[in-house]
Motif scaffolding. Structure first.
Motif, short mmCIF file in Angstrom:
data_model
loop_
_atom_site.label_atom_id
_atom_site.label_comp_id
_atom_site.label_asym_id
_atom_site.label_seq_id
_atom_site.Cartn_x
_atom_site.Cartn_y
_atom_site.Cartn_z
N THR A 166 0.91 -1.19 0.04
CA THR A 166 0.03 -0.11 0.12
C THR A 166 0.87 1.31 -0.12
OG1 THR A 166 -0.19 0.00 2.38
CG2 THR A 166 -1.91 -1.13 1.25
N SER A 167 2.17 0.94 0.05
CA SER A 167 2.80 2.46 0.19
C SER A 167 4.57 1.94 -0.14
CB SER A 167 2.99 2.94 1.51
OG SER A 167 4.12 3.78 1.66
N ASN A 169 6.98 3.01 0.96
CA ASN A 169 7.69 2.97 2.15
C ASN A 169 7.85 1.64 2.90
OD1 ASN A 169 8.07 5.59 1.69
ND2 ASN A 169 6.58 6.43 3.40
N ARG A 185 -7.14 0.40 -6.05
CA ARG A 185 -6.96 1.66 -5.65
C ARG A 185 -5.61 2.54 -5.99
NH1 ARG A 185 -9.99 -0.32 -1.61
NH2 ARG A 185 -12.03 0.51 -0.99
N ASN A 186 -4.80 1.64 -6.05
CA ASN A 186 -3.43 2.03 -6.46
C ASN A 186 -3.18 1.74 -7.89
OD1 ASN A 186 -2.05 3.53 -4.06
ND2 ASN A 186 -2.39 1.34 -3.30
N GLN A 188 -3.60 3.33 -10.54
CA GLN A 188 -3.00 4.50 -11.03
C GLN A 188 -2.14 5.47 -10.26
OE1 GLN A 188 -6.19 6.50 -13.40
NE2 GLN A 188 -5.37 5.20 -15.24
N PHE A 190 1.01 6.00 -10.06
CA PHE A 190 1.99 6.02 -11.19
C PHE A 190 3.51 5.69 -10.58
CE2 PHE A 190 -1.44 7.98 -13.42
CZ PHE A 190 -1.77 6.96 -14.12
N GLU A 191 3.75 6.51 -9.50
CA GLU A 191 4.85 6.50 -8.73
C GLU A 191 5.20 4.95 -8.39
OE1 GLU A 191 7.27 9.00 -8.13
OE2 GLU A 191 5.83 10.44 -8.84
N TYR A 222 3.33 0.77 -17.68
CA TYR A 222 4.07 1.51 -16.72
C TYR A 222 5.17 0.70 -15.89
CZ TYR A 222 2.93 6.18 -15.84
OH TYR A 222 2.56 7.86 -16.00
N PHE B 130 4.94 17.47 -10.17
CA PHE B 130 4.83 16.13 -10.52
C PHE B 130 3.45 15.75 -11.01
CE2 PHE B 130 7.95 16.60 -7.09
CZ PHE B 130 9.12 15.77 -7.59
N PRO B 132 0.63 13.09 -12.85
CA PRO B 132 0.42 11.69 -12.92
C PRO B 132 -0.25 11.66 -14.44
CG PRO B 132 -1.31 12.68 -11.36
CD PRO B 132 -0.40 14.00 -12.00
N ARG B 140 6.00 13.77 -17.56
CA ARG B 140 5.51 13.84 -16.23
C ARG B 140 5.79 14.79 -15.37
NH1 ARG B 140 6.82 7.58 -14.59
NH2 ARG B 140 7.50 7.00 -16.74
N THR B 166 2.29 13.56 -5.34
CA THR B 166 2.17 12.02 -6.13
C THR B 166 2.92 10.86 -5.28
OG1 THR B 166 4.00 12.13 -7.73
CG2 THR B 166 2.01 13.20 -8.44
N SER B 167 3.86 11.41 -4.55
CA SER B 167 4.28 10.35 -3.50
C SER B 167 4.73 10.74 -2.23
CB SER B 167 5.56 9.41 -4.27
OG SER B 167 6.07 8.68 -3.59
N LEU B 168 4.65 10.12 -1.32
CA LEU B 168 5.19 10.52 0.07
C LEU B 168 6.74 10.78 -0.06
CD1 LEU B 168 2.91 8.41 2.54
CD2 LEU B 168 2.91 10.93 2.27
N ASN B 169 7.49 10.17 -0.79
CA ASN B 169 8.94 10.36 -1.17
C ASN B 169 9.16 11.58 -1.39
OD1 ASN B 169 9.19 7.67 -0.33
ND2 ASN B 169 9.43 6.91 -2.45
N HIS B 170 8.26 12.73 -2.02
CA HIS B 170 8.62 13.72 -2.38
C HIS B 170 8.20 14.90 -1.34
CE1 HIS B 170 7.54 11.79 -6.54
NE2 HIS B 170 8.72 11.60 -6.26
N ARG B 185 -6.78 10.49 -8.37
CA ARG B 185 -6.11 9.07 -8.24
C ARG B 185 -5.80 8.51 -7.04
NH1 ARG B 185 -5.10 11.14 -13.00
NH2 ARG B 185 -5.85 10.18 -15.07
N ASN B 186 -5.29 9.69 -6.23
CA ASN B 186 -4.75 9.21 -4.83
C ASN B 186 -5.80 9.62 -3.65
OD1 ASN B 186 -2.14 8.30 -4.83
ND2 ASN B 186 -1.48 10.29 -5.71
N GLN B 188 -8.07 7.86 -2.51
CA GLN B 188 -7.97 6.79 -1.28
C GLN B 188 -6.54 5.97 -1.26
OE1 GLN B 188 -11.62 3.97 -2.66
NE2 GLN B 188 -12.61 5.08 -0.94
N ASN B 189 -5.54 6.90 -1.30
CA ASN B 189 -4.25 6.34 -1.01
C ASN B 189 -3.95 6.53 0.40
OD1 ASN B 189 -1.68 6.28 -0.55
ND2 ASN B 189 -0.88 7.03 -2.58
N PHE B 190 -4.49 5.74 1.23
CA PHE B 190 -4.74 5.99 2.67
C PHE B 190 -3.54 6.28 3.40
CE2 PHE B 190 -8.33 2.94 1.44
CZ PHE B 190 -9.40 4.01 1.44
N GLU B 191 -2.54 5.45 2.84
CA GLU B 191 -1.36 6.03 3.64
C GLU B 191 -0.87 7.37 3.34
OE1 GLU B 191 0.82 3.61 5.04
OE2 GLU B 191 -0.13 1.63 4.53
N SER B 194 -3.12 9.86 5.70
CA SER B 194 -2.64 9.64 7.03
C SER B 194 -1.56 10.63 7.49
CB SER B 194 -2.41 8.17 7.48
OG SER B 194 -3.35 7.11 7.48
#
Lengths: 336, 336, 336, 336
Positions: A166-167, A169, A185-186, A188, A190-191, A222, B130, B132, B140, B166-170, B185-186, B188-191, B194
């Motif tokens: 889900t991540s 990380n 849910r993931n 798309q 894309f990262e 992708y 960034f 998507p 991109r 688009t990513s927690l890494n950024h 698209r994110n 419901q990216n629950f991570e 949060s």
């Protein structure tokens, strides 16, 4: 690609547009009609920006002729891709069943389910360690501990394991996982797809709730474009107006995907309907529709499951489903 | 919550279920009908697992009576939440417009657009760093450099900036960003939700393509449950069978959200339709439907935009839209 | 039926509402919670107007517990209804295939197709005489002559015939038709349904493009409530966001309908996808999903068909499909 | 029209196809690419059967360039059609409001509502005499008597009346009705459309629940192709996955229809959402989106309405909505 120009477009500007397209190495075929002029583009249009063309003041509409995906496209890769992991094979006439609980809850639970589904003929064990849940107040999985318990079950039974990421990380925790699942849910994210394209494991890519078949293939593209060509596609139901089932299983997507791509396709009847009583008939439809596998939720005690109990079935019922699936696979000439 | 039991459920097992529910501190009201027995649960049911209940062999169906979100619920927070950033206010009668290009492309581009939209009355600058994109072969975004260019534009104009994560890494690159956008698209990216719940910035949360209004509010609840209550909701069109527009703007969602939640609601007419000629009328509908703001794509040269040119408008056209929006805001008694 | 009252509803008015409901012969069970009061209604609620209740100022929401259909409901009619016509049987373990061209075009065409599909094992002949077409400029069928030609084909082959009724004004032409088809666009033409409820022929009722399973059953109920209980339901694809197929075959509807109703269910894979290459796999899914029959478009020369050529198959291909269908029926214990 | 041929299509057969198309009087422009050959057709393609072309073994896909409707097309009829009935005008800058109850219930009810909505500024009276209802057990209207009561209300107030036709068998009762409404469920009842094309009254054509904008225009074309060019289009919400509202009002359809056609467009916010509290904001969105009118359900006592009470509003609330609508019409330069 075909460009339809607006009526009465300024001929000088049209000349300019055509020069610019030729400058990008494309062949041009122009048809002047009474109502509109059509420009046919010949050559590799994959780098052309369709959005920019559509925004051009001369252009009424732009239509693609060829698919926007290449690595996933069966046109350029006629033979089925066969993905093998721990003895289980998907594609090329091989059919494998992935089974297990929605969430890993305890060592006892996951090991006992693993043994039972193996006895019934499942070739891989699934189980959620990190769980995406709509509500922040719901159980979100045992996380790292869940993966450890899956690995114990793998050790006890020899079944390769499939679990959702889900991540990014958490990716370091997935070293011994056999197949990484990308959830609906993931699809798309894309990262995440790009990163998984660099790893050396098969990816189970679930179709998004409202993703088209083409978008699913673009998400596979992708992953593949980064080097990882081992992608298994999963049809798991789409969101429609119908509320009698949680989602609507798009069974036509299975034979259509098999025409469009060489990648294996599996069906998840559990999430597709959210209704345990429909798992048996839908599992059977998957086999005869041409799928390369199934993913089914099995829980020793569905009413006490920590998530998705409604759609889970008991091991004995799973055993009955496997009997039907085996019989149909034999009839279809598939190796289970 | 209401539990409808199956016909002829075993009375002893029903007693057991009722005892278990009482043991969780819930009040029970039981109605025995000729066709079914209904159990009404009274008290805080937010921790009850509706899935597990539905999987119970005695249960035919479970229906929620109260909303599953609390922090976002207007029932428990009557007054509008007002979110202020760099002088721009959303909610409580305040209306703000966010404008700028789909993608940041160069310093010259972003600074000149920023000056123009500011002159027309926009209060915040948007721009994608960034991006998507459905295809791995598409542009991109300028990524880290894009954020630097946005900060230059902010410095030049004083406009606070909004850009998508688009990513927690950024996330470490977003320290000077004023509002972090979570894309459709994110949603419901629950991570991601949060984690953003722990940061000290307003979040612009876009509705997913096939997400219900309730799911949008549950995603807001995710962020809020971690402590960050500054969430701006964004209606940006949903996916339907209609293909004449890219998506279908769900304008009813605006007044409905204003009833259900105290959070501000903005509308993105650009992504909702993917059609520049519809931005003006849809922007106007947003104001009269009760929205607290707008987000509009503006590009100095749409045909040469690196993404989404089709739906972008030129600064002069944006200026005309702002005139209409201002007039309607005056009429509606909104402070723009 | 369950009525959830608004918070802080006036207690005197609530008493009045309860008195009025009791006056309608219903038992009342009341649960007072901290957030809301719930009223459970016990007895026959089929005549209660749910709309009026929902409009009551005291009421927050009303939820049905039991299905709104009775005659079509399996709860009150456990055994499968078997519909027999001219030797063909649907339901109760019997499986029949209806085949023929989209439109009747000529005597030669319909008679030759009839002979071929009969030889392959079809039990009924379909063919459109009155054709509903989206465009007023398209071919709309041979009308009365089309029915005459169908009757010639019936005489030549003995196959009972199925053809669509598009207006009650044509009903007098259908005296010798064996099964009258109600098309998807007329599924909620309630005047037509009521009238067909008075006739003495089986009705093939196709699901509307965006009709729910419950609405399909309510339309069957319309016919049945007028006395005609011989209704065959037909799943033919629903409209969704996916454009890769013309419609999305809702295969889950088949086993779900078999749970909810005692009426036979057939599947039309031709209209469901509009794609000849998918007829074979989808026909197979229908059998294993539990359908009681199939309806398939067969045309001697699809490229020259006057309508729907894209989804029609040639007789030789139909023959191959029948081989697979027969084998699966044997395996499923169905009599074909 | 553009025809894309399959790769490696037999050149002789392609020659044959091209000859056949030329034989139908069409100009041909051919582009041979490396991946596919494209044929552009120039001339009047409205009589070409796109289905038959798509079924041709040489053809991969066929794409329309021009709209399939002509009489309804703004390209061939630049000026707005203005439809006038009894002093009320739709189109060309004129805005009219139709109001009244879902069902006619009694003389007292319909006359009193008519007087009130007239006093508030409605220009036409609506009321259902024949009601399409999902359940055969629900109230289906006063039928012929309902029309008589509408005519009494017309006599008392001078308001022209609008009422729905559910079967051609009742058409003789509509002689004094001013506008005949085709309901959403009959939008593709082509027999009804053709017949109404021969009558001399304006038709209010409601969009089907899952009909595209193009299909709505094709249904208008049906009526117009028989000679009756007075068609008013009505957007009344489409069916989507969202269940928070009964349907999803597609507000973008309004400005898009105004671009595509010269016919007037009205909005029905009552059926669009099934929620009385949303009528006010949605009525306002209709005005600013460019609609030519509104149709609103008004009932003196919604909780006792015999149908659709949930979405009906009281006359005093309608009066408030009219105030807002009038103010917005003034601002938009529309004559109400």
């Amino acid at each position: 690609m075909i460009i339809v120009l607006k009526n009465h477009a300024d001929p000088h500007k049209v000349e300019g547009l055509i020069r610019s397209l030729k400058g990008q190495g494309l062949g041009i075929h122009r048809s002047d009609g009474t109502q509109s002029t059509i420009i046919g583009l010949v050559g590799d249009t994959s780098k052309l920006d369709i959005d920019a063309l559509q925004a051009n003041e001369l252009v009424q509409t732009v239509k693609r002729v060829s698919e926007p995906y290449k690595l996933a496209n069966r046109k350029f890769h006629q033979d089925d891709t066969v993905i093998e992991v721990g003895g289980a094979k998907f594609g090329g006439g091989n059919f494998s069943v992935i089974a297990g609980p929605c969430s890993v809850e305890s060592e006892e639970q996951i090991v006992s389910v693993a043994k039972k589904v193996k006895a019934s003929g499942a070739k891989l064990l699934r189980g959620g360690a990190f769980k995406p849940r709509t509500s922040p107040y719901a159980f979100r999985g045992l996380k790292a501990e869940g993966i450890e318990l899956l690995l114990i079950a793998k050790k006890e039974t020899g079944l390769p394991i499939v679990t959702e990421l889900t991540s990014l990380n958490h990716l370091h925790l997935y070293n011994d996982v056999d197949i990484i699942q990308v959830g609906a849910r993931n699809m798309q994210n894309f990262e995440m797809l790009s990163e998984l394209g660099k790893c050396n494991k098969p990816i189970l890519l679930k179709r998004g709730l409202s993703s088209t078949i083409e978008e699913l293939l673009m998400s596979a593209e992708y992953i593949m474009s980064e080097g990882n060509e081992r992608v298994i596609l999963c049809e798991r139901g789409i969101r429609t107006f119908e509320t009698a089932t949680r989602n609507t299983l798009d069974i036509s997507a299975v034979p259509l995907l098999k025409q469009l791509t060489h990648l294996p396709v599996v069906v998840d009847p559990s999430h597709a309907t959210g209704n345990a009583s429909l798992i048996m008939p839908l599992s059977k439809t998957a086999v005869v529709a041409g799928a390369d596998g199934l993913m089914i939720e099995v829980h020793p005690d569905p009413p006490h499951a920590l998530c998705d109990g409604k759609q889970s079935i008991r091991p004995d019922r799973f055993d009955g489903i496997m009997d039907s699936v085996k019989a149909l696979c034999r009839m279809e000439g598939k190796v289970l």
